[in-house]
Design a protein around this motif. Sequence first.
Motif, PDB file in Angstrom:
ATOM      1  N   GLN A  46     -10.522  -2.269  -4.494  1.00  0.00           N
ATOM      2  CA  GLN A  46     -10.789  -1.714  -3.166  1.00  0.00           C
ATOM      3  C   GLN A  46      -9.532  -1.080  -2.583  1.00  0.00           C
ATOM      4  N   VAL A  47      -8.382  -1.734  -2.724  1.00  0.00           N
ATOM      5  CA  VAL A  47      -7.115  -1.191  -2.209  1.00  0.00           C
ATOM      6  C   VAL A  47      -6.793   0.124  -2.933  1.00  0.00           C
TER       7      VAL A  47
ATOM      8  N   GLU B 274     -11.444   7.877  -4.758  1.00  0.00           N
ATOM      9  CA  GLU B 274     -12.367   7.538  -5.856  1.00  0.00           C
ATOM     10  C   GLU B 274     -11.881   8.076  -7.194  1.00  0.00           C
TER      11      GLU B 274
ATOM     12  N   ARG C  49       0.841  -1.205   0.000  1.00  0.00           N
ATOM     13  CA  ARG C  49       0.000   0.000   0.000  1.00  0.00           C
ATOM     14  C   ARG C  49       0.879   1.261   0.000  1.00  0.00           C
TER      15      ARG C  49
ATOM     16  N   LYS D 223      -8.908   2.248  -4.299  1.00  0.00           N
ATOM     17  CA  LYS D 223      -9.820   3.286  -3.791  1.00  0.00           C
ATOM     18  C   LYS D 223      -9.399   3.766  -2.403  1.00  0.00           C
ATOM     19  N   GLU D 224      -9.024   2.807  -1.533  1.00  0.00           N
ATOM     20  CA  GLU D 224      -8.635   3.174  -0.168  1.00  0.00           C
ATOM     21  C   GLU D 224      -7.369   4.024  -0.151  1.00  0.00           C
ATOM     22  N   GLU D 225      -6.414   3.728  -1.017  1.00  0.00           N
ATOM     23  CA  GLU D 225      -5.134   4.437  -1.003  1.00  0.00           C
ATOM     24  C   GLU D 225      -5.125   5.697  -1.859  1.00  0.00           C
TER      25      GLU D 225
END
Length: 143
Positions: free
Chosen positions: A72-73, A80, A18, A75-77
């Motif tokens: 998902q990773v 959007e 990440r 988007k989280e890091e």
Amino acid sequence: MKQWRTIVVGVDGSPGSRKALAWAAAEAATHGTELIVLNVWEHTLLPPAGSVSVSERYVPEQSQRTADELLQVIKEELGEQPPVLVQPVVKQGRPAKVLIEESADADLLVVGERGHGGFAGLVLGSVSQHVSAYAKCAVVVVR
């Protein structure tokens, strides 16, 4: 100095990967390059049929599940609306081998210093150590 076009970053969802993703995205934004976010999954043997309580048809296909987790990773890091063009890629195989293959068409390969698995006492994980030695482009190992 040659203009960069592509940065590849290996992401397995671990904290180290990440950090590598965030670093690679910032570098891609600085250089105006495409960012290929690559997750490589290895085929593992399923437990014997008698020990699985869930029918196989209810278990999502591995590459689709991996692709969903990768999105998902990202988007989280990166949010959007990532600040760079991001191309998520999921491949099956041995992570070091696939990353080295992908490095042939990249200007920079970015990996975290440690991924999932391995031994905590090692300075570099086996994948980061292997790609550092054999990649076809420059490599950055993010700590």
